[in-house]
Design a protein around this motif. Structure first.
Motif, PDB file in Angstrom:
ATOM      1  N   PHE A 273       0.781  -1.479   0.299  1.00 52.32           N
ATOM      2  CA  PHE A 273      -0.449  -0.207   0.200  1.00 52.32           C
ATOM      3  C   PHE A 273       0.559   1.664  -0.122  1.00 52.32           C
ATOM      4  O   PHE A 273       1.741   1.083   0.320  1.00 52.32           O
ATOM      5  N   ILE A 274       0.217   2.173  -0.441  1.00 56.12           N
ATOM      6  CA  ILE A 274       0.768   3.705  -0.594  1.00 56.12           C
ATOM      7  C   ILE A 274       0.300   4.684   0.590  1.00 56.12           C
ATOM      8  O   ILE A 274      -1.180   4.906   0.143  1.00 56.12           O
TER       9      ILE A 274
ATOM     10  N   TRP B 146      -3.413   2.700  -3.218  1.00 59.54           N
ATOM     11  CA  TRP B 146      -2.707   3.985  -2.310  1.00 59.54           C
ATOM     12  C   TRP B 146      -3.622   5.172  -1.615  1.00 59.54           C
ATOM     13  O   TRP B 146      -4.799   4.648  -2.537  1.00 59.54           O
ATOM     14  N   TYR B 147      -3.149   6.002  -1.393  1.00 63.28           N
ATOM     15  CA  TYR B 147      -4.599   7.276  -0.563  1.00 63.28           C
ATOM     16  C   TYR B 147      -3.481   8.007  -1.731  1.00 63.28           C
ATOM     17  O   TYR B 147      -2.171   8.487  -1.968  1.00 63.28           O
TER      18      TYR B 147
ATOM     19  N   TRP C 155      -0.062  10.813  -5.718  1.00 64.35           N
ATOM     20  CA  TRP C 155       0.637  11.347  -6.684  1.00 64.35           C
ATOM     21  C   TRP C 155       1.560  12.124  -6.786  1.00 64.35           C
ATOM     22  O   TRP C 155       2.489  13.015  -7.782  1.00 64.35           O
ATOM     23  N   ALA C 156       1.924  12.500  -5.195  1.00 65.94           N
ATOM     24  CA  ALA C 156       3.377  13.285  -4.413  1.00 65.94           C
ATOM     25  C   ALA C 156       4.188  12.392  -5.094  1.00 65.94           C
ATOM     26  O   ALA C 156       5.240  12.719  -5.575  1.00 65.94           O
TER      27      ALA C 156
ATOM     28  N   TYR D  23      -9.428  -0.110  -3.953  1.00 68.03           N
ATOM     29  CA  TYR D  23      -8.640   0.227  -2.675  1.00 68.03           C
ATOM     30  C   TYR D  23      -7.668   1.804  -2.959  1.00 68.03           C
ATOM     31  O   TYR D  23      -6.700   2.032  -2.794  1.00 68.03           O
ATOM     32  N   ARG D  24      -8.242   2.615  -4.005  1.00 68.12           N
ATOM     33  CA  ARG D  24      -7.621   3.716  -4.256  1.00 68.12           C
ATOM     34  C   ARG D  24      -8.714   5.182  -3.276  1.00 68.12           C
ATOM     35  O   ARG D  24      -9.848   5.383  -3.822  1.00 68.12           O
TER      36      ARG D  24
END
Length: 338
Positions: free
Chosen positions: A134-135, A166-167, A172-173, A199-200
């Motif tokens: 996961f991010i 990911w979050y 994005w960052a 899961y985004r």
């Protein structure tokens, strides 16, 4: 003990967490955790925690299914599939934790069974896969990749960063930063990010009112200890505004109260230690000033420290004089290096 059914259902989900390293996570364990909350708070906490765990607790089966599904995902391979899996190189460059090793092991076994491929990790190639679960903030991924990009990566290549989810801000960052590192190194690297769409999860500031993390309203401002904590934090608070829009993580009628309760106990936990790191926040570790990361994702492998402190902080085996003895965790966390 009231709420027996909710405790039982939560215990069923978290049963086997870290292969029982911290003991048996049965109904009695959940009851001991929830008993730390005031009686009028317990139902809200149990119902909402159960809702989140049902959706966002990544099981060992999810982990294996995710890896096996990669092999047939046409967004991964950039050419004829057989050739791709015979030539791709798996990156094994994670500095902390073991999620990459475990995921790589599962993928290597699956690829070997399908294609009888020998070595997959760290071989010479122009196609690479960075695999993780996961991010969150993306800080770990950026740290892992930076040295590889600068010192090892070929001048031209393609890198697939593949995670279960990911979050949105972290992804994005991270993508932006990796492209910058590659450009400054004079390398032409194409970065592709892949995950399960469900899961985004949303955590960007401009989308805070639609966020899928713990992001409290201004109702937390009258909690005991808030003013003192807020003065020490010294930031411009960006509270979530209620908008009535259905959220896929939280129940609309209970969300505000749930976030307030978890923040309240996060403050309480922080108050038992005078040596908190600057990244420790009531709603989870975060390098940004604010309430905390507020993650709503859990894993059978470990509870992320980006989650609210009330889920994972503490150690029942700590001596009575140690701050860790002052809170009993639902999912005790294994720290790196321990």
């Amino acid at each position: 003990m009231p709420h027996v059914e909710e405790c039982r259902k939560i215990a069923e989900i978290i049963d086997g967490y870290r292969d029982g390293e911290f003991g048996t996570y049965d109904s009695s364990h959940v009851e001991r955790w929830i008993a730390q909350f005031d009686e009028d708070e317990q139902e809200i906490v149990l119902l909402e925690t159960l809702k989140i765990l049902k959706r966002n607790y990544i099981t060992a089966d999810d982990f294996t299914q995710f890896v096996n599904s990669l092999i047939d995902n046409d967004h991964v391979y950039s050419e004829e599939k057989d050739n791709y899996w015979r030539s791709v190189s798996l990156l094994d460059i994670q500095k902390n934790g073991s999620s990459q090793d475990e995921l790589n092991d599962v993928l290597v076994k699956a690829i070997n069974q399908r294609y009888s491929v020998g070595e997959l990790i760290g071989k010479e190639s122009d196609e690479f896969i960075y695999l993780d679960d996961f991010i969150f903030s993306g800080n770990r991924l950026r740290s892992d990749m930076q040295d590889w990009i600068i010192d090892i990566a070929p001048d031209e290549c393609r890198v697939c960063v593949i995670t279960i989810g990911w979050y949105t801000y972290g992804q994005w960052a991270t993508k932006r930063m990796l492209k910058k590192i590659a450009e400054e190194s004079g390398k032409n690297i194409k970065f592709v990010f892949l995950s399960y769409e469900e899961y985004r999860l949303e955590n960007r500031l401009y989308r805070k009112d639609y966020s899928e993390v713990f992001w409290p309203t201004d109702s937390i401002a009258n909690l005991d200890g808030y003013d003192n904590w807020f003065r020490n934090e010294s930031f411009d608070p960006k509270y979530r505004q209620k908008n009535g829009v259905k959220n896929k993580i939280f129940s609309s009628p209970r969300r505000e109260a749930y976030e307030r309760i978890m923040f309240k106990y996060g403050l309480k936990i922080m108050g038992v230690s005078s040596q908190n790191s600057g990244v420790v926040k009531p709603l989870g570790y975060s390098t940004f000033r604010g309430f905390g990361f507020g993650s709503t994702v859990f894993s059978f492998r470990n509870c992320p420290n980006n989650n609210p402190l009330a889920f994972w902080w503490g150690d029942p085996t700590a001596s009575p004089s140690h701050p860790f003895s002052k809170w009993y965790p639902l999912l005790q966390r294994k720290t790196y290096g321990s």
